[in-house]
Every structure is written in structure tokens, then in C-alpha cells.
Design a protein around this motif. Sequence first.
Motif, PDB file in Angstrom:
ATOM      1  N   UNK A  72       0.772  -1.218  -0.092  1.00  0.00           N
ATOM      2  CA  UNK A  72       0.037   0.175   0.233  1.00  0.00           C
ATOM      3  C   UNK A  72       0.864   1.169  -0.081  1.00  0.00           C
ATOM      4  N   UNK A  73       2.065   1.217   0.649  1.00  0.00           N
ATOM      5  CA  UNK A  73       2.876   2.179   0.649  1.00  0.00           C
ATOM      6  C   UNK A  73       3.263   2.842  -0.770  1.00  0.00           C
ATOM      7  N   UNK A  77       2.479   6.440  -2.171  1.00  0.00           N
ATOM      8  CA  UNK A  77       3.536   7.151  -2.759  1.00  0.00           C
ATOM      9  C   UNK A  77       3.564   7.675  -4.418  1.00  0.00           C
ATOM     10  N   UNK A  78       2.978   6.781  -5.121  1.00  0.00           N
ATOM     11  CA  UNK A  78       2.559   7.160  -6.350  1.00  0.00           C
ATOM     12  C   UNK A  78       1.675   8.063  -6.971  1.00  0.00           C
ATOM     13  N   UNK A  79       0.482   7.995  -5.722  1.00  0.00           N
ATOM     14  CA  UNK A  79      -0.808   8.763  -6.159  1.00  0.00           C
ATOM     15  C   UNK A  79       0.066  10.591  -5.750  1.00  0.00           C
ATOM     16  N   UNK A  80       0.818  10.445  -4.533  1.00  0.00           N
ATOM     17  CA  UNK A  80       1.314  11.789  -4.351  1.00  0.00           C
ATOM     18  C   UNK A  80       2.104  12.251  -5.321  1.00  0.00           C
ATOM     19  N   UNK A  81       2.774  11.226  -6.104  1.00  0.00           N
ATOM     20  CA  UNK A  81       3.793  11.875  -7.084  1.00  0.00           C
ATOM     21  C   UNK A  81       2.903  12.467  -8.293  1.00  0.00           C
ATOM     22  N   UNK A  83      -0.281  13.509  -7.868  1.00  0.00           N
ATOM     23  CA  UNK A  83      -0.807  14.852  -7.466  1.00  0.00           C
ATOM     24  C   UNK A  83       0.225  16.097  -7.700  1.00  0.00           C
ATOM     25  N   UNK A  84       1.373  15.677  -7.297  1.00  0.00           N
ATOM     26  CA  UNK A  84       2.346  16.957  -7.700  1.00  0.00           C
ATOM     27  C   UNK A  84       2.742  17.217  -8.974  1.00  0.00           C
ATOM     28  N   UNK A  85       2.641  16.299  -9.919  1.00  0.00           N
ATOM     29  CA  UNK A  85       2.534  16.468 -11.278  1.00  0.00           C
ATOM     30  C   UNK A  85       1.458  17.451 -11.777  1.00  0.00           C
ATOM     31  N   UNK A  86       0.202  16.873 -11.494  1.00  0.00           N
ATOM     32  CA  UNK A  86      -0.878  17.462 -11.863  1.00  0.00           C
ATOM     33  C   UNK A  86      -0.847  19.019 -11.231  1.00  0.00           C
ATOM     34  N   UNK A  87      -0.407  19.252 -10.257  1.00  0.00           N
ATOM     35  CA  UNK A  87      -0.419  20.664  -9.431  1.00  0.00           C
ATOM     36  C   UNK A  87       0.513  21.658 -10.250  1.00  0.00           C
ATOM     37  N   UNK A  88       1.415  21.117 -10.908  1.00  0.00           N
ATOM     38  CA  UNK A  88       2.656  22.062 -11.513  1.00  0.00           C
ATOM     39  C   UNK A  88       1.868  22.697 -12.955  1.00  0.00           C
TER      40      UNK A  88
END
Length: 88
Positions: A72-73, A77-81, A83-88
Motif C-alpha cells: 500500500x505504501x 507514494x505514486x498517488x502523491x507523485x 498529484x504533484x505532477x498535476x499541480x505543476x
Amino acid sequence: MNDYERAAERVDKKLRFYKNLMSYICVNGFLAIINAVFSPEFWWVMFPAFFWGIGVLKDFLKAFVFEDICGEEYRERKIKQELEKLSK
């Protein structure tokens, strides 16, 4: 998921592998003896040993090699990555 749950999940995967390995060794050893006694000309015991061995290998890889990828980790971690790509 807290640290205790993650550690418990990893231990469960390792225990599953060890139980499966012990069953694999005992059952296939018994089948090899039966095969050697009753039909030594054809080693049919290799078929269940091979296909069950694939399952044992899968459990080993999940427990010891790809433990970070299968958990699950990794997903979080991939979801956070992403989300970071989408917020840029």
C-alpha cells in the motif's frame, strides 16, 4: 495505514511464504517417493513440483524482493507523485 499495520502485513507475507515452502517440500518429497516406488520410468512428480513452484516463487518475490512495490505504501507514494505532477 500506520507503521504497525504495515509491519504486520510484511510479516504475514513472509509467514505465508515459509508455510507454502514447507508444504511444497513435504508434499513434493512424498510424491517423489511414491513416484520412485510405483512408476520410476516416468517422473510425473515434476509437473506438480513445477507448477506449485511458480506459486512459491511468487510468494517469495512478494515477501522479499518486491515488498515495496506490492504494498500500500507504493500506491500512496505514486498517488502523491501524480498529484504533484498535476499541480505543476
